[in-house]
Design a protein around this motif. Sequence first.
Motif, PDB file in Angstrom:
ATOM      1  N   GLY A   1       1.117  -0.621   0.101  1.00  0.00           N
ATOM      2  CA  GLY A   1       0.161  -0.071  -0.195  1.00  0.00           C
ATOM      3  C   GLY A   1       0.372   1.120  -0.136  1.00  0.00           C
ATOM      4  O   GLY A   1       0.219   2.798  -0.106  1.00  0.00           O
ATOM      5  N   GLY A   2       2.189   1.426   0.708  1.00  0.00           N
ATOM      6  CA  GLY A   2       2.598   2.487   0.417  1.00  0.00           C
ATOM      7  C   GLY A   2       3.408   2.714  -0.916  1.00  0.00           C
ATOM      8  O   GLY A   2       3.071   1.771  -1.729  1.00  0.00           O
ATOM      9  N   PHE A   3       4.734   3.828  -0.765  1.00  0.00           N
ATOM     10  CA  PHE A   3       4.629   4.096  -1.827  1.00  0.00           C
ATOM     11  C   PHE A   3       6.245   4.346  -1.851  1.00  0.00           C
ATOM     12  O   PHE A   3       6.521   4.678  -1.155  1.00  0.00           O
ATOM     13  CB  PHE A   3       3.865   5.705  -2.394  1.00  0.00           C
ATOM     14  CG  PHE A   3       3.198   6.345  -3.120  1.00  0.00           C
ATOM     15  CD1 PHE A   3       2.543   5.384  -4.139  1.00  0.00           C
ATOM     16  CD2 PHE A   3       2.042   5.516  -2.088  1.00  0.00           C
ATOM     17  CE1 PHE A   3       1.184   5.728  -4.982  1.00  0.00           C
ATOM     18  CE2 PHE A   3       0.356   6.099  -2.127  1.00  0.00           C
ATOM     19  CZ  PHE A   3       0.318   6.349  -4.152  1.00  0.00           C
ATOM     20  N   VAL A   4       6.833   4.214  -3.095  1.00  0.00           N
ATOM     21  CA  VAL A   4       8.386   4.020  -3.214  1.00  0.00           C
ATOM     22  C   VAL A   4       9.130   5.204  -4.877  1.00  0.00           C
ATOM     23  O   VAL A   4       8.197   4.692  -5.758  1.00  0.00           O
ATOM     24  CB  VAL A   4       9.098   2.752  -3.731  1.00  0.00           C
ATOM     25  CG1 VAL A   4       9.450   2.229  -2.362  1.00  0.00           C
ATOM     26  CG2 VAL A   4       8.695   1.753  -4.829  1.00  0.00           C
ATOM     27  N   THR A   5       9.654   5.395  -4.627  1.00  0.00           N
ATOM     28  CA  THR A   5       9.938   6.230  -6.489  1.00  0.00           C
ATOM     29  C   THR A   5      10.745   5.256  -7.034  1.00  0.00           C
ATOM     30  O   THR A   5      10.885   4.513  -6.239  1.00  0.00           O
ATOM     31  CB  THR A   5      11.156   7.480  -5.406  1.00  0.00           C
ATOM     32  OG1 THR A   5      11.584   8.254  -6.955  1.00  0.00           O
ATOM     33  CG2 THR A   5      12.363   6.788  -5.239  1.00  0.00           C
ATOM     34  N   ASP A   6      10.248   5.152  -8.336  1.00  0.00           N
ATOM     35  CA  ASP A   6      10.523   4.657  -9.632  1.00  0.00           C
ATOM     36  C   ASP A   6      11.510   5.189  -9.949  1.00  0.00           C
ATOM     37  O   ASP A   6      12.283   3.917 -10.358  1.00  0.00           O
ATOM     38  CB  ASP A   6       9.676   4.803 -10.747  1.00  0.00           C
ATOM     39  CG  ASP A   6       9.153   3.765 -11.417  1.00  0.00           C
ATOM     40  OD1 ASP A   6       9.859   3.101 -11.448  1.00  0.00           O
ATOM     41  OD2 ASP A   6       9.830   4.255 -12.762  1.00  0.00           O
ATOM     42  N   ARG A   7      12.687   5.580  -9.412  1.00  0.00           N
ATOM     43  CA  ARG A   7      14.142   6.248  -9.609  1.00  0.00           C
ATOM     44  C   ARG A   7      14.386   4.949  -8.982  1.00  0.00           C
ATOM     45  O   ARG A   7      15.798   4.855  -9.737  1.00  0.00           O
ATOM     46  CB  ARG A   7      14.442   7.467  -8.950  1.00  0.00           C
ATOM     47  CG  ARG A   7      15.700   7.472  -8.845  1.00  0.00           C
ATOM     48  CD  ARG A   7      16.042   8.036 -10.346  1.00  0.00           C
ATOM     49  NE  ARG A   7      17.901   7.840  -9.972  1.00  0.00           N
ATOM     50  CZ  ARG A   7      18.820   7.639 -10.376  1.00  0.00           C
ATOM     51  NH1 ARG A   7      18.318   6.502 -10.348  1.00  0.00           N
ATOM     52  NH2 ARG A   7      20.166   8.177 -10.718  1.00  0.00           N
ATOM     53  N   TYR A   8      14.785   3.811  -8.358  1.00  0.00           N
ATOM     54  CA  TYR A   8      15.238   2.618  -7.647  1.00  0.00           C
ATOM     55  C   TYR A   8      14.681   1.655  -7.786  1.00  0.00           C
ATOM     56  O   TYR A   8      14.376   1.019  -6.985  1.00  0.00           O
ATOM     57  CB  TYR A   8      15.989   3.111  -6.201  1.00  0.00           C
ATOM     58  CG  TYR A   8      16.276   4.697  -6.139  1.00  0.00           C
ATOM     59  CD1 TYR A   8      17.808   4.844  -6.584  1.00  0.00           C
ATOM     60  CD2 TYR A   8      15.999   5.551  -5.449  1.00  0.00           C
ATOM     61  CE1 TYR A   8      18.661   6.287  -6.827  1.00  0.00           C
ATOM     62  CE2 TYR A   8      16.446   6.694  -5.286  1.00  0.00           C
ATOM     63  CZ  TYR A   8      17.907   7.097  -5.630  1.00  0.00           C
ATOM     64  OH  TYR A   8      18.568   8.070  -5.369  1.00  0.00           O
ATOM     65  N   VAL A   9      13.641   0.981  -8.435  1.00  0.00           N
ATOM     66  CA  VAL A   9      13.117   0.054  -9.368  1.00  0.00           C
ATOM     67  C   VAL A   9      13.392   0.072 -10.445  1.00  0.00           C
ATOM     68  O   VAL A   9      13.515   0.671 -11.737  1.00  0.00           O
ATOM     69  CB  VAL A   9      11.247   0.359  -8.793  1.00  0.00           C
ATOM     70  CG1 VAL A   9      10.515  -0.705  -9.022  1.00  0.00           C
ATOM     71  CG2 VAL A   9      11.186   1.222  -7.501  1.00  0.00           C
ATOM     72  N   SER A  10      13.919  -1.132 -11.184  1.00  0.00           N
ATOM     73  CA  SER A  10      13.861  -1.839 -12.894  1.00  0.00           C
ATOM     74  C   SER A  10      12.690  -1.716 -13.346  1.00  0.00           C
ATOM     75  O   SER A  10      12.258  -2.758 -14.153  1.00  0.00           O
ATOM     76  CB  SER A  10      14.834  -2.515 -12.061  1.00  0.00           C
ATOM     77  OG  SER A  10      13.779  -3.867 -12.004  1.00  0.00           O
ATOM     78  N   THR A  11      11.374  -0.536 -13.282  1.00  0.00           N
ATOM     79  CA  THR A  11      10.888  -0.795 -14.057  1.00  0.00           C
ATOM     80  C   THR A  11      11.414  -0.428 -15.370  1.00  0.00           C
ATOM     81  O   THR A  11      12.843   0.125 -15.654  1.00  0.00           O
ATOM     82  CB  THR A  11       9.256   0.216 -13.610  1.00  0.00           C
ATOM     83  OG1 THR A  11       9.947   1.437 -13.654  1.00  0.00           O
ATOM     84  CG2 THR A  11       8.883  -0.266 -12.836  1.00  0.00           C
ATOM     85  N   PRO A  12      11.134  -0.785 -16.979  1.00  0.00           N
ATOM     86  CA  PRO A  12      11.005  -0.236 -18.092  1.00  0.00           C
ATOM     87  C   PRO A  12      11.493   1.418 -18.139  1.00  0.00           C
ATOM     88  O   PRO A  12      12.607   1.079 -19.210  1.00  0.00           O
ATOM     89  CB  PRO A  12      10.032  -0.560 -19.499  1.00  0.00           C
ATOM     90  CG  PRO A  12       8.819  -1.592 -18.549  1.00  0.00           C
ATOM     91  CD  PRO A  12       9.549  -1.157 -17.448  1.00  0.00           C
ATOM     92  N   SER A  13      10.891   1.944 -18.193  1.00  0.00           N
ATOM     93  CA  SER A  13      11.377   3.498 -17.821  1.00  0.00           C
ATOM     94  C   SER A  13      11.949   4.193 -16.214  1.00  0.00           C
ATOM     95  O   SER A  13      11.656   3.846 -15.684  1.00  0.00           O
ATOM     96  CB  SER A  13      10.392   4.714 -17.986  1.00  0.00           C
ATOM     97  OG  SER A  13      10.439   5.713 -18.549  1.00  0.00           O
ATOM     98  N   THR A  14      12.747   4.999 -16.449  1.00  0.00           N
ATOM     99  CA  THR A  14      13.494   5.615 -15.297  1.00  0.00           C
ATOM    100  C   THR A  14      13.315   6.888 -15.706  1.00  0.00           C
ATOM    101  O   THR A  14      13.889   7.951 -15.175  1.00  0.00           O
ATOM    102  CB  THR A  14      15.274   5.638 -15.844  1.00  0.00           C
ATOM    103  OG1 THR A  14      15.505   6.437 -17.371  1.00  0.00           O
ATOM    104  CG2 THR A  14      15.357   4.678 -15.586  1.00  0.00           C
TER     105      THR A  14
END
Length: 440
Positions: free
Chosen positions: A336-349
Motif C-alpha cells: 500500500g506504500g509508495f517508493v520512488t521509481d528512480r530506484y526500481v527496475s521498471t522499463p522507464s527511468t
Amino acid sequence: MSYPRRVAAGVVAALGALAIGIVVPAPAIAEPSTPASYPTASSATRLQGYFFDTCTAPSLSALAAWRGRSPYTGVNIYFGGRNRGCAQPNLTPSWVQSAAAAGWSLVPTYFGDQPFCMSGSKPYRYAASGAAARGAADGNDAVAKARALGLRAGSALYADVEHYDRAAAGCTPAVRTYVSEWTRALHRAGFLAGVYVHQESGLRDLAYGYNWTSYARPDAVWMARWDNVATVTNWPTASNSLWAEWQRSKQYRGDHNETWGGVTMNIDSDVIKGPVATVAKNYRVTSTSTLNVRSGPSSAYPIIGTLAPNATVSVVCQSRGQVVGTTSVWDRITSGGFVTDRYVSTPSTTGFSAGLPICSYPGQLNISTPVNTRSGPGTAYAANGTVQGGGLAYVACQKAGTKVGTTSVWNQLVDGRWLSDYYVANASNTTYSAPVPRCP
C-alpha cells in the motif's frame, strides 16, 4: 463449446443537458452510483484493444505463441461460479502472474447462478425471491476467488448473465436485483462490477434502468453481437451516453478457430475500451542503500517501511509525485506504500512504464447529466471536455480547489483533466477520499 453465447439489440433515450458547475442539491452516494471502498494496495486497470475468450484458460506456451503475432493483447478467464462449464487446469496464481508479466491483460468472468427464467440448461438458478441473496453470495465468492488468484482490488470482475425470457413474471426485476447485489458486494471489497449480458435481455433491461435509484448500477458492460463489427459504440440496445467512460466491451465474432505462431485455438473475438484485472508485477530495487517506503508519493510523507538493495518489489500501479533524479513517477506497491521509481527496475527511468497502470480509483458520476472537466482544479479554469452522467471517473489524485456544493476537493483524472469531487461517488463528498493520494 459449453461456455455462454450472446447476441444483441434495443433502444435507450439519450441523457439530459450539460452540467457546467452549477451548484445543485447534494447528490446521494447510494444507488445507482454506489461508491467502491478501495483498500490502499489497489488500482483500476484499463485496456483498449482486442482480446479473445475461450472456455479453458490457455497454456502459457499457447499465449507465448500468440503474443505479438495475433491482434489480441487480452484474454478472458472463467475464474469461478457454480455454472462454470470447463475445467481450468492452467488457472493458478502462478499462471496469472506469468500471463500478466508476459504482457497479457486479463478479463475475469464469473459464471454464477442464473435467473429462473434463463433460456438454456444450466442447473444452478435463483428464484425471484432469492435474487438478492444470490447476487450478494456470488459477488462475495467472486471476490474471494479473484483474491486467491492474485487479482488486486480495483480489478473489474464480470458476472455472466445468460439470455432470459423477459416476459416471464418477475424475471426482469430478479435480474436487476441480482446484478445490483453483485455490484454492491464487489464495491464493498473495492472491486469494479462488470456484467456479461445478452443484447435482448440483460443489456436492454439494465440500460432502461440506468438511472433508477432502486438498483446499484454496474460499472461496465460486455455484450455480444456477432456482426463482425469491432466497435464499442453505436450499439442497438444501449445509447452511446450509457457506460460511456471506458466501460464497454463487445463480442463481435463467435466460435471460430484462429492460428497464430503455429498454435490453433477455438475462440470468440472481442473488442474493449474498459476495465480489466489489476495484477501486481515484480521488479527489483536498484538502489545501493535501503529504499524508503512512504505513505504517499513524496519524501514529505512518513516512512512506513524499507526495502533492501536488490530486493523484489511488487508494483500495483504508478502515480505522479515528487521529482527524484530523472523521474516524478512513484510506484504503489502491494503493502500500500509508495517508493520512488528512480530506484526500481521498471522499463522507464523518466516517466510511466508500459505495462503498468496509472493508479486510479474510479467512482461513478452521481448525477444523470454530463459534467464539464477543467484544465485545473476550479471552475475558473477552461472547460476541456465532459464526463458522461453515470460514467466512471478514473481518479488519479485529489487537490483543493474551487468549492462546488459541499466540497473544495477536485479530482485529477488519469488523462490529466480535472473534475469536482462533488459529482463523483466515493468515500466522501466533503473531503478527501482514501486511498487516493494528493496531487503534487
